[in-house]
Scaffold this motif. Structure first.
Motif, mmCIF file in Angstrom:
data_model
loop_
_atom_site.group_PDB
_atom_site.id
_atom_site.type_symbol
_atom_site.label_atom_id
_atom_site.label_comp_id
_atom_site.label_asym_id
_atom_site.label_seq_id
_atom_site.Cartn_x
_atom_site.Cartn_y
_atom_site.Cartn_z
ATOM 1 N N LYS A 23 0.862 -1.179 0.000
ATOM 2 C CA LYS A 23 0.000 0.000 0.000
ATOM 3 C C LYS A 23 0.896 1.226 0.000
ATOM 4 N N VAL A 24 0.462 2.279 -0.663
ATOM 5 C CA VAL A 24 1.336 3.453 -0.775
ATOM 6 C C VAL A 24 1.634 4.037 0.608
ATOM 7 N N GLN A 25 0.686 3.919 1.533
ATOM 8 C CA GLN A 25 0.931 4.456 2.888
ATOM 9 C C GLN A 25 1.921 3.602 3.681
ATOM 10 N N ASP A 26 2.275 2.429 3.152
ATOM 11 C CA ASP A 26 3.260 1.576 3.828
ATOM 12 C C ASP A 26 4.658 1.712 3.225
ATOM 13 N N ILE A 27 4.840 2.742 2.389
ATOM 14 C CA ILE A 27 6.159 2.998 1.792
ATOM 15 C C ILE A 27 6.835 4.128 2.569
ATOM 16 N N CYS A 28 8.133 3.990 2.795
ATOM 17 C CA CYS A 28 8.871 5.058 3.490
ATOM 18 C C CYS A 28 10.297 5.150 2.931
ATOM 19 N N ALA A 29 11.037 6.148 3.398
ATOM 20 C CA ALA A 29 12.446 6.302 3.007
ATOM 21 C C ALA A 29 13.255 5.242 3.764
ATOM 22 N N ALA A 127 6.452 -1.628 -17.103
ATOM 23 C CA ALA A 127 6.022 -1.252 -15.752
ATOM 24 C C ALA A 127 6.051 -2.473 -14.831
ATOM 25 N N GLN A 128 5.575 -3.610 -15.316
ATOM 26 C CA GLN A 128 5.566 -4.796 -14.457
ATOM 27 C C GLN A 128 6.985 -5.308 -14.209
ATOM 28 N N ASN A 129 7.839 -5.238 -15.227
ATOM 29 C CA ASN A 129 9.250 -5.603 -15.006
ATOM 30 C C ASN A 129 9.875 -4.696 -13.953
ATOM 31 N N PHE A 130 9.508 -3.418 -14.034
ATOM 32 C CA PHE A 130 10.026 -2.466 -13.047
ATOM 33 C C PHE A 130 9.629 -2.916 -11.643
ATOM 34 N N SER A 131 8.355 -3.257 -11.507
ATOM 35 C CA SER A 131 7.834 -3.658 -10.212
ATOM 36 C C SER A 131 8.574 -4.899 -9.694
ATOM 37 N N LEU A 132 8.751 -5.888 -10.550
ATOM 38 C CA LEU A 132 9.428 -7.122 -10.129
ATOM 39 C C LEU A 132 10.888 -6.849 -9.758
ATOM 40 N N ALA A 133 11.553 -6.027 -10.558
ATOM 41 C CA ALA A 133 12.966 -5.729 -10.280
ATOM 42 C C ALA A 133 13.104 -4.927 -8.983
ATOM 43 N N ALA A 134 12.126 -4.048 -8.727
ATOM 44 C CA ALA A 134 12.163 -3.266 -7.479
ATOM 45 C C ALA A 134 11.996 -4.195 -6.281
ATOM 46 N N HIS A 135 11.047 -5.122 -6.391
ATOM 47 C CA HIS A 135 10.853 -6.094 -5.303
ATOM 48 C C HIS A 135 12.126 -6.913 -5.082
ATOM 49 N N ALA A 136 12.701 -7.386 -6.188
ATOM 50 C CA ALA A 136 13.887 -8.247 -6.079
ATOM 51 C C ALA A 136 15.098 -7.470 -5.561
ATOM 52 N N SER A 137 15.017 -6.124 -5.574
ATOM 53 C CA SER A 137 16.093 -5.302 -5.015
ATOM 54 C C SER A 137 15.809 -4.972 -3.542
ATOM 55 N N GLY A 138 14.702 -5.500 -3.036
ATOM 56 C CA GLY A 138 14.410 -5.326 -1.603
ATOM 57 C C GLY A 138 13.496 -4.167 -1.276
ATOM 58 N N TYR A 139 12.826 -3.589 -2.291
ATOM 59 C CA TYR A 139 11.947 -2.441 -2.051
ATOM 60 C C TYR A 139 10.486 -2.804 -2.271
ATOM 61 N N ILE A 175 9.811 -0.659 3.096
ATOM 62 C CA ILE A 175 8.463 -1.111 3.484
ATOM 63 C C ILE A 175 8.261 -0.948 4.989
ATOM 64 N N LYS A 176 7.180 -0.219 5.337
ATOM 65 C CA LYS A 176 6.840 -0.013 6.755
ATOM 66 C C LYS A 176 6.112 -1.221 7.304
ATOM 67 N N ASP A 177 5.151 -1.706 6.522
ATOM 68 C CA ASP A 177 4.268 -2.765 6.994
ATOM 69 C C ASP A 177 4.076 -3.773 5.855
ATOM 70 N N ALA A 178 4.256 -5.049 6.168
ATOM 71 C CA ALA A 178 4.163 -6.073 5.115
ATOM 72 C C ALA A 178 2.723 -6.218 4.626
ATOM 73 N N PRO A 179 2.542 -6.415 3.324
ATOM 74 C CA PRO A 179 1.181 -6.559 2.791
ATOM 75 C C PRO A 179 0.572 -7.926 3.097
ATOM 76 N N GLU A 180 -0.756 -7.967 3.004
ATOM 77 C CA GLU A 180 -1.466 -9.249 3.155
ATOM 78 C C GLU A 180 -1.926 -9.715 1.776
ATOM 79 N N GLU A 181 -2.320 -10.983 1.706
ATOM 80 C CA GLU A 181 -2.788 -11.512 0.425
ATOM 81 C C GLU A 181 -4.118 -10.856 0.043
ATOM 82 N N ARG A 182 -4.400 -10.758 -1.227
ATOM 83 C CA ARG A 182 -5.703 -10.309 -1.695
ATOM 84 C C ARG A 182 -6.296 -11.411 -2.581
ATOM 85 N N ASP A 183 -7.558 -11.224 -2.982
ATOM 86 C CA ASP A 183 -8.205 -12.235 -3.825
ATOM 87 C C ASP A 183 -7.439 -12.400 -5.132
#
Ligand SMILES: Cc1cc2nc3c(=O)[nH]c(=O)nc-3n(C[C@H](O)[C@H](O)[C@H](O)COP(=O)(O)O)c2cc1C
Length: 221
Positions: A23-29, A127-139, A175-183
């Protein structure tokens, strides 16, 4: 460079099977370093692309640039909502302050025989590659469009023109708070092992009037 195809990786598969946006509110510096961001962007750019047109562009917003975009968003908001309260305007002004790093993925259409639809999909893949690469970089990352991605004044203020569509803004950081699963989709409903008579639309009636289906297949010129 030695390329990879068909190399087994349980780690990559596990990532894909359990990946979640934050969630965007769970993102921080802090956000990614320059070296990390360059790597994420390079991975993002490595997408299938019919005709090698590179029909996309990345816009990085960090530091004060985020405030300038916030001012642009707020200005466009006031123009459309002259009665808006100051707290509403302030919330708009702070949209780009919700993450330390934001990357706009812009679909820029190229002229020629390659359907516009395919060019748009390539930007989505980036955009999706960006998202995956960002996750794999720990963000943590979330892909948002929100109203301002479709606002002509905001687009013009960002330096975009009529060839451009904003695929979305990737908000990323720690990440401030880990996400939960969604449908997730019921795979039985979205996978067909095709044989004659088993078309996708069997029994799926729809009201044509409710769709704004482009007449021009592939949206080609
Ligand atoms: C093009 C695009 C635009 C999106 N815009 C928004 C948005 O403006 N607001 C929002 O809450 N989610 C938006 N989303 C959805 C989120 O990015 C995210 O996919 C969703 O919350 C599901 O999370 P998941 O990635 O964990 O499956 C958008 C997704 C896409 C593909």
């Amino acid at each position: 460079m030695e390329v990879i195809a068909g190399k087994p990786s349980e780690e990559v598969l596990d990532y894909l099977l359990r990946r979640r946006s934050v969630k965007v509110q769970d993102i921080c510096a802090p956000g990614p370093s320059k070296v990390e961001l360059d790597r994420i962007l390079t991975a993002a750019a490595r997408v299938p692309d019919h005709g090698k047109l590179f029909p996309f562009h990345f816009m990085v917003f960090e530091g004060e640039a985020r405030e300038e975009v916030g001012a642009l968003i707020a200005e466009s908001y006031i123009k459309d909502n002259p009665e808006a309260r100051e707290d509403q305007v302030q919330a708009e002004r702070e949209r780009f302050m919700r993450a330390p790093t934001i990357v706009g993925v812009i679909s820029r259409l190229r002229p020629g025989k390659h359907p516009l639809w395919e060019q748009l999909m390539t930007a989505g893949a980036a955009a999706q590659n960006f998202s995956l690469a960002a996750h794999a970089s720990g963000y943590g990352v979330v892909w948002l469009s929100e109203w301002y991605s479709y606002h002509d004044d905001v687009k013009a203020g960002l330096g975009l023109d009529e060839r451009d569509h904003i695929a979305g803004f990737m908000f990323l950081g720690s990440i401030k708070d880990a996400p939960e699963e969604r449908d997730r989709p019921d795979m039985e409903k979205i996978v067909t092992h095709w044989r004659k008579g088993m078309a996708l639309n069997n029994g799926d009636h729809y009201d044509r009037e409710k769709f704004n289906i482009p007449k021009n297949k592939g949206f080609s010129a």
